[in-house]
Design an enzyme around this catalytic site. Sequence first.
Site, PDB file in Angstrom:
ATOM      1  N   GLU A   1     -49.520  -8.593  -5.564  1.00 36.71           N
ATOM      2  CA  GLU A   1     -50.730  -9.055  -5.892  1.00 36.71           C
ATOM      3  C   GLU A   1     -51.104 -10.004  -4.792  1.00 36.71           C
ATOM      4  O   GLU A   1     -50.239 -10.830  -4.321  1.00 36.71           O
ATOM      5  CB  GLU A   1     -50.685  -9.781  -7.101  1.00 36.71           C
ATOM      6  CG  GLU A   1     -52.217 -10.466  -7.432  1.00 36.71           C
ATOM      7  CD  GLU A   1     -52.200 -11.246  -8.792  1.00 36.71           C
ATOM      8  OE1 GLU A   1     -51.096 -11.253  -9.512  1.00 36.71           O
ATOM      9  OE2 GLU A   1     -53.615 -11.675  -9.140  1.00 36.71           O
TER      10      GLU A   1
ATOM     11  N   ARG B   1     -34.847  -8.804 -11.530  1.00 41.91           N
ATOM     12  CA  ARG B   1     -35.359  -9.320 -10.603  1.00 41.91           C
ATOM     13  C   ARG B   1     -34.291 -10.283  -9.650  1.00 41.91           C
ATOM     14  O   ARG B   1     -33.191 -10.669 -10.225  1.00 41.91           O
ATOM     15  CB  ARG B   1     -36.729 -10.377 -11.037  1.00 41.91           C
ATOM     16  CG  ARG B   1     -36.443 -11.382 -11.774  1.00 41.91           C
ATOM     17  CD  ARG B   1     -37.615 -12.261 -12.520  1.00 41.91           C
ATOM     18  NE  ARG B   1     -38.185 -12.987 -11.335  1.00 41.91           N
ATOM     19  CZ  ARG B   1     -39.385 -12.914 -11.005  1.00 41.91           C
ATOM     20  NH1 ARG B   1     -40.187 -11.878 -11.539  1.00 41.91           N
ATOM     21  NH2 ARG B   1     -39.854 -13.371  -9.833  1.00 41.91           N
TER      22      ARG B   1
ATOM     23  N   LYS C   1     -44.011 -17.037  -6.912  1.00 43.96           N
ATOM     24  CA  LYS C   1     -45.264 -17.513  -5.770  1.00 43.96           C
ATOM     25  C   LYS C   1     -45.869 -18.532  -6.365  1.00 43.96           C
ATOM     26  O   LYS C   1     -46.330 -19.666  -5.549  1.00 43.96           O
ATOM     27  CB  LYS C   1     -46.175 -16.356  -5.869  1.00 43.96           C
ATOM     28  CG  LYS C   1     -45.880 -15.271  -4.614  1.00 43.96           C
ATOM     29  CD  LYS C   1     -46.985 -14.060  -4.870  1.00 43.96           C
ATOM     30  CE  LYS C   1     -46.804 -13.281  -5.976  1.00 43.96           C
ATOM     31  NZ  LYS C   1     -47.581 -12.050  -5.863  1.00 43.96           N
TER      32      LYS C   1
HETATM   33  P1  ATP Z   1     -44.146 -14.057  -8.386  1.00 44.66           P
HETATM   34  O1  ATP Z   1     -43.487 -14.435  -9.962  1.00 44.66           O
HETATM   35  O2  ATP Z   1     -43.326 -14.582  -7.352  1.00 44.66           O
HETATM   36  O3  ATP Z   1     -45.626 -14.374  -8.375  1.00 44.66           O
HETATM   37  P2  ATP Z   1     -44.926 -11.315  -9.120  1.00 44.66           P
HETATM   38  O4  ATP Z   1     -44.135 -10.261  -9.946  1.00 44.66           O
HETATM   39  O5  ATP Z   1     -45.964 -11.874  -9.886  1.00 44.66           O
HETATM   40  O6  ATP Z   1     -44.060 -12.256  -8.446  1.00 44.66           O
HETATM   41  P3  ATP Z   1     -46.451  -9.626  -7.527  1.00 44.66           P
HETATM   42  O7  ATP Z   1     -47.184  -9.511  -6.221  1.00 44.66           O
HETATM   43  O8  ATP Z   1     -47.021  -8.983  -8.859  1.00 44.66           O
HETATM   44  O9  ATP Z   1     -45.595 -10.818  -8.024  1.00 44.66           O
HETATM   45  O10 ATP Z   1     -44.980  -8.488  -7.010  1.00 44.66           O
HETATM   46  C1  ATP Z   1     -45.056  -7.167  -6.451  1.00 44.66           C
HETATM   47  C2  ATP Z   1     -43.724  -6.605  -6.982  1.00 44.66           C
HETATM   48  O11 ATP Z   1     -42.667  -7.184  -6.517  1.00 44.66           O
HETATM   49  C3  ATP Z   1     -43.615  -6.165  -8.483  1.00 44.66           C
HETATM   50  O12 ATP Z   1     -43.435  -4.734  -8.732  1.00 44.66           O
HETATM   51  C4  ATP Z   1     -42.511  -7.169  -9.001  1.00 44.66           C
HETATM   52  O13 ATP Z   1     -41.826  -6.597  -9.936  1.00 44.66           O
HETATM   53  C5  ATP Z   1     -41.504  -7.221  -7.686  1.00 44.66           C
HETATM   54  N1  ATP Z   1     -40.936  -8.604  -7.520  1.00 44.66           N
HETATM   55  C6  ATP Z   1     -41.679  -9.821  -7.857  1.00 44.66           C
HETATM   56  N2  ATP Z   1     -40.809 -10.810  -7.784  1.00 44.66           N
HETATM   57  C7  ATP Z   1     -39.438 -10.184  -7.664  1.00 44.66           C
HETATM   58  C8  ATP Z   1     -38.014 -10.553  -7.699  1.00 44.66           C
HETATM   59  N3  ATP Z   1     -37.778 -11.865  -7.889  1.00 44.66           N
HETATM   60  N4  ATP Z   1     -37.264  -9.571  -7.420  1.00 44.66           N
HETATM   61  C9  ATP Z   1     -37.584  -8.375  -7.423  1.00 44.66           C
HETATM   62  N5  ATP Z   1     -38.657  -7.957  -7.491  1.00 44.66           N
HETATM   63  C10 ATP Z   1     -39.656  -8.646  -7.866  1.00 44.66           C
HETATM   64 MG    MG Z   2     -47.493 -10.325 -10.782  1.00 39.10          MG
END
Ligand code: ATP
Ligand code: MG
Length: 565
Positions: A37, A263, A273
């Site tokens: 995102e 994760r 983020k």
């Molecule tokens: P954040 O909580 O940091 O905003 P998010 O999952 O909301 O992370 P996205 O941009 O939606 O951020 O993530 C894109 C992809 O990265 C998703 O498929 C998510 O599952 C994966 N991802 C995000 N954080 C992690 C992590 N700490 N370890 C492994 N994969 C991750």
């Molecule tokens: Mg997300």
Amino acid sequence: MNDTSDSSGQDFIRQIVRSYLQDAGVGGKVVTRFPPEPNGFLHIGHAKSICLNFGIAEEFGGPCYLRFDDTNPLKEDQSYVEAIIEDVRWLGFDWGDRLTYASDYYPVFYDSALKLIRDGNAYVESLSADEIRAYRGTLTEPGKNSPHRGRSVEENIELFERMKAGEFEEGEHALRAKIDMASPNLNMRDPTLYRIRKAHHQRTGDDWCIYPMYDFAHPISDALEDITHSLCTLEFEDHRPLYDWVIEHLDLSGNPRQIEFSRLNLAYTVTSKRKLAALIEAGHVDGWDDPRMPTIAGLRRRGYTPESVRDFCARIGITKKENIIQMGVLENSVREDLDNRAPRVMAVLRPLKVTLTNWTDGKTESLIAQNHPNKPEMGERDITFGRELYIERDDFMEDPPKKFFRLRPGGEVRLRYGYIIKCEDVIKDGDGNVIELLCTYDPDTRSGTMSAQRKVKGTIHWVSGADSVGAEVRLYDRLFTVPAPDQDNSGKEISELLNPESLVCLEECRVEPGLSQRAGEPVQFERTGYFVTDSHDSTPERPVFNRIVTLRDTWAKIEKAQSPG
Ligand code: ATP
Ligand code: MG
């Protein structure tokens, strides 16, 4: 990327992919995607997901999409899109022409919603957000059906079209799936599919004022791209029945399967983020690419190599178990990579002047230094030796403990690649601080010559007074003083958990000449650590170096010493 594939070839997702391909037979193909995102910069957790998705595609000969999941215009921005593209490319992955945006599919999401309505599988909700919550029930109590659940297909279509046309205010209506308000899984209790958001979208402008929810947009996007394995983190496990429900109730070509893995959590930092954005907001760090940030841009600016980040991701592997990875694992990956590739140079971070009283004033001599101790192919260089030199303040002690093998009054030490020197006199300022050492050198002890037979216990690094260059060096350390700052329940503010020494700036350093011309090339300052010029602030006139990592894992020692027993 063969260097990462072999060590990670056996994780449970790759096993699933392998048997999928076996069952599919000839023509079977695996298709993956990485779906960020664009609401912030990517962090090291995302690197794990990138390496997994692009890695599997590469290993099994299929495509991987880079798809922006841009369905929430309030939080997203084009600058994040650009930063993410740069980061994924820097990590070494290639999506070819498969760069997509969920916003490209808005018309399909809308048609899909209409289909659900027509089939009696979705309805327009007109309860307020609070009422919806009250109707939802709890983990132990079933929810109640909304009074609007029984609306006719015609009424639903009319209301939904009017939502799209902008006739209602935010929160007045929403579109919900009609599934089961008594489901033990709260995600299946008539989840929201669309809501009204009168927001400008960075790509679709003001074309839309209704936006789909992630749980609706994601499976459809996957199906449209013929994704076979939709890999995501464990928090989506409870959303999988909804993911499957969406796919089942629409006639889309693809048939993707969602698989969850744990994760990445990294000790002494945060990988979210939202929390990283809060650190920037509060001014605790200097932007998304502050070298202390666990973002890919921060690691890059710090001097991490793409190879080391990919190596780290391969080492931690893919499982379903939640755990916290030690920072030392990441640091070891970069240390190993740099040990192999970084040329050695000398730099003095806290200089103490040395004058060789028996060296002819004005005379200099060229010494030969190796660029790498066990890679002769990396060559040698000339370094200047002369009457005035600098050594590290720490390498001299007036009254040292017994096993101090560096310089002391009356003591001797070898200068790396040079001569043995002896401290004859100590000069102090009015406050009693040592400001200069008067030494003599032994002309028969030049390194590398036959006559250099005499041995002393210590060897220290140095730079010449004649041609060393002034530099700033930034010593980075962990951002937090506690291993799990986001789980801290001491009641402290996040700012109180920050490591006040996460950045120490040394402004009076001296480095070998020529280094400032090697911008962006990681080097080892002998005995000190790995460093690289800072991409923002370094100039040829005034080089600024970031410490990438120390030579040894000093934290492991400290933690061991502190642990009981
Ligand atoms: P954040 O909580 O940091 O905003 P998010 O999952 O909301 O992370 P996205 O941009 O939606 O951020 O993530 C894109 C992809 O990265 C998703 O498929 C998510 O599952 C994966 N991802 C995000 N954080 C992690 C992590 N700490 N370890 C492994 N994969 C991750
Ligand atoms: Mg997300």
